[in-house]
Design a protein around this motif. Sequence first.
Motif, PDB file in Angstrom:
ATOM      1  N   GLU A   1     -11.583   2.051  -4.679  1.00 46.48           N
ATOM      2  CA  GLU A   1     -10.873   1.612  -3.475  1.00 46.48           C
ATOM      3  C   GLU A   1     -11.587   2.083  -2.213  1.00 46.48           C
ATOM      4  O   GLU A   1     -11.743   1.329  -1.245  1.00 46.48           O
ATOM      5  CB  GLU A   1      -9.436   2.146  -3.499  1.00 46.48           C
ATOM      6  CG  GLU A   1      -8.566   1.699  -2.355  1.00 46.48           C
ATOM      7  CD  GLU A   1      -8.167   0.232  -2.441  1.00 46.48           C
ATOM      8  OE1 GLU A   1      -7.579  -0.265  -1.461  1.00 46.48           O
ATOM      9  OE2 GLU A   1      -8.443  -0.412  -3.464  1.00 46.48           O
ATOM     10  N   ILE A  60      -1.876  -8.985  -3.539  1.00 47.74           N
ATOM     11  CA  ILE A  60      -2.979  -8.109  -3.901  1.00 47.74           C
ATOM     12  C   ILE A  60      -4.246  -8.956  -3.941  1.00 47.74           C
ATOM     13  O   ILE A  60      -4.340  -9.897  -4.730  1.00 47.74           O
ATOM     14  CB  ILE A  60      -2.752  -7.451  -5.276  1.00 47.74           C
ATOM     15  CG1 ILE A  60      -1.428  -6.694  -5.298  1.00 47.74           C
ATOM     16  CG2 ILE A  60      -3.898  -6.497  -5.609  1.00 47.74           C
ATOM     17  CD1 ILE A  60      -1.069  -6.146  -6.670  1.00 47.74           C
ATOM     18  N   GLU A  71     -10.241  -8.185  -4.745  1.00 48.50           N
ATOM     19  CA  GLU A  71     -11.104  -7.008  -4.659  1.00 48.50           C
ATOM     20  C   GLU A  71     -10.347  -5.705  -4.911  1.00 48.50           C
ATOM     21  O   GLU A  71     -10.939  -4.683  -5.232  1.00 48.50           O
ATOM     22  CB  GLU A  71     -11.786  -6.950  -3.293  1.00 48.50           C
ATOM     23  CG  GLU A  71     -10.822  -6.805  -2.120  1.00 48.50           C
ATOM     24  CD  GLU A  71     -11.534  -6.772  -0.781  1.00 48.50           C
ATOM     25  OE1 GLU A  71     -10.844  -6.614   0.243  1.00 48.50           O
ATOM     26  OE2 GLU A  71     -12.771  -6.894  -0.765  1.00 48.50           O
ATOM     27  N   HIS A  72      -9.012  -5.754  -4.767  1.00 54.74           N
ATOM     28  CA  HIS A  72      -8.213  -4.553  -5.005  1.00 54.74           C
ATOM     29  C   HIS A  72      -7.634  -4.504  -6.420  1.00 54.74           C
ATOM     30  O   HIS A  72      -7.049  -3.491  -6.803  1.00 54.74           O
ATOM     31  CB  HIS A  72      -7.059  -4.481  -3.997  1.00 54.74           C
ATOM     32  CG  HIS A  72      -7.503  -4.301  -2.588  1.00 54.74           C
ATOM     33  ND1 HIS A  72      -8.135  -3.164  -2.130  1.00 54.74           N
ATOM     34  CD2 HIS A  72      -7.420  -5.133  -1.512  1.00 54.74           C
ATOM     35  CE1 HIS A  72      -8.407  -3.297  -0.841  1.00 54.74           C
ATOM     36  NE2 HIS A  72      -7.999  -4.494  -0.445  1.00 54.74           N
ATOM     37  N   THR A  80     -13.184  -0.569   0.488  1.00 58.45           N
ATOM     38  CA  THR A  80     -12.605  -0.662   1.831  1.00 58.45           C
ATOM     39  C   THR A  80     -13.267   0.268   2.848  1.00 58.45           C
ATOM     40  O   THR A  80     -13.064   0.104   4.048  1.00 58.45           O
ATOM     41  CB  THR A  80     -11.100  -0.323   1.786  1.00 58.45           C
ATOM     42  OG1 THR A  80     -10.942   1.047   1.349  1.00 58.45           O
ATOM     43  CG2 THR A  80     -10.371  -1.229   0.822  1.00 58.45           C
ATOM     44  N   SER A 103      -6.310   3.841   1.943  1.00 62.73           N
ATOM     45  CA  SER A 103      -5.170   3.521   2.795  1.00 62.73           C
ATOM     46  C   SER A 103      -4.428   4.784   3.210  1.00 62.73           C
ATOM     47  O   SER A 103      -4.003   5.574   2.368  1.00 62.73           O
ATOM     48  CB  SER A 103      -4.228   2.582   2.041  1.00 62.73           C
ATOM     49  OG  SER A 103      -2.982   2.511   2.677  1.00 62.73           O
ATOM     50  N   SER A 126       0.832  -1.210   0.000  1.00 61.84           N
ATOM     51  CA  SER A 126       0.000   0.000   0.000  1.00 61.84           C
ATOM     52  C   SER A 126       0.859   1.248   0.000  1.00 61.84           C
ATOM     53  O   SER A 126       0.488   2.275  -0.578  1.00 61.84           O
ATOM     54  CB  SER A 126      -0.939   0.001   1.221  1.00 61.84           C
ATOM     55  OG  SER A 126      -0.207  -0.075   2.427  1.00 61.84           O
ATOM     56  N   SER A 176      -9.070  -1.510  -8.691  1.00 61.02           N
ATOM     57  CA  SER A 176      -8.639  -0.158  -8.302  1.00 61.02           C
ATOM     58  C   SER A 176      -7.149   0.029  -8.529  1.00 61.02           C
ATOM     59  O   SER A 176      -6.715   1.057  -9.056  1.00 61.02           O
ATOM     60  CB  SER A 176      -9.004   0.126  -6.840  1.00 61.02           C
ATOM     61  OG  SER A 176      -8.457  -0.861  -5.988  1.00 61.02           O
ATOM     62  N   TYR A 177      -6.344  -0.972  -8.142  1.00 60.61           N
ATOM     63  CA  TYR A 177      -4.906  -0.888  -8.361  1.00 60.61           C
ATOM     64  C   TYR A 177      -4.595  -0.839  -9.854  1.00 60.61           C
ATOM     65  O   TYR A 177      -3.727  -0.086 -10.310  1.00 60.61           O
ATOM     66  CB  TYR A 177      -4.195  -2.091  -7.722  1.00 60.61           C
ATOM     67  CG  TYR A 177      -3.909  -1.934  -6.236  1.00 60.61           C
ATOM     68  CD1 TYR A 177      -4.812  -1.260  -5.404  1.00 60.61           C
ATOM     69  CD2 TYR A 177      -2.763  -2.462  -5.659  1.00 60.61           C
ATOM     70  CE1 TYR A 177      -4.568  -1.137  -4.053  1.00 60.61           C
ATOM     71  CE2 TYR A 177      -2.512  -2.333  -4.290  1.00 60.61           C
ATOM     72  CZ  TYR A 177      -3.419  -1.679  -3.499  1.00 60.61           C
ATOM     73  OH  TYR A 177      -3.175  -1.552  -2.151  1.00 60.61           O
TER      74      TYR A 177
END
Length: 298
Positions: free
Chosen positions: A142, A262, A265-266, A146, A150, A100, A269-270
């Motif tokens: 993201e 990773i 679910e991320h 979440t 982050s 992150s 977005s990533y």
Amino acid sequence: MYKGILLSLSASCLFGLVYYYPVFLKPLSVIDIFCWRLLMSFPAIALLVCIERQWQTIIDLFKRIYHQPLFLFALIFSALLLSVQMLLFVWAPLSGKALSTSLGYFMLPLTMVICGRIFYKERFSFLQKIAVLLAFIGVAIEVYITGAFSWETAVICLGYPIYFMFRRYMKIDGIAGTFSDFFFLALGCLIYFIIQYDSQKVIDDIVHFHLFIPLLGIITAIAFAAYFSASKLLPLGIFGLLGYVEPILLVVVSLVFLHESISSEHMISYGLIWGAVLVLIVEGTVYSIRNFKRRRVR
């Protein structure tokens, strides 16, 4: 040019090594590792200033304190802003937050572009608009997934622009500004050691990590030397593009060596955020090629 590219890549690789380096210094605390890094790095930074023959710029910077006493607080504040980033750089690999944090370095070029538009009225190019849109969608997804973005990512991608803009506003530039930041941070670390450490603790650390502690300063100094040398040898566009190598290496370190992953679910977005960075790389590449062709024509 090839020498400059090699130096830039070497600097990125060494900074990637420094990212993993705290693992070698367990069980020292984050603060202890941070302080050892600063105390070992500062003499090397001073040596770099000697090699670059930049002492006059250092003297001029500190002369401003005599003529403008409040400027001292600006230098200390600049060092404090940098200390937050350097502490996070040490803390993340030891706390399972390396990935992150590396995402923050990926987003940093985008937030710099946005700050340039907001605070310096710089215009977005077509590709920059696409990149900002992709990053915005990625961050929105993201946050939706979440419930919060982050904080490690936010500190990196928002903290560094504040640091650079403050230095620009106060005219704390180049290697003189770097020397000043490291000087005040090393001074703070020395005070911390005097208060928290006794002579036996210092001896124990050096005995147990007799190779790794001095090597930390050497690696940091070589990385900075390579970085500054590359900045002088390369066109600005190519130098900027090579700056993307470091966050890529940080992701590699996070996934391969620190065994982070990773989650599915991320991935979206990533992927959008990394896609935004890729758009900026494409734009920078096109810009660099055009400039190179123009110089050849001349």
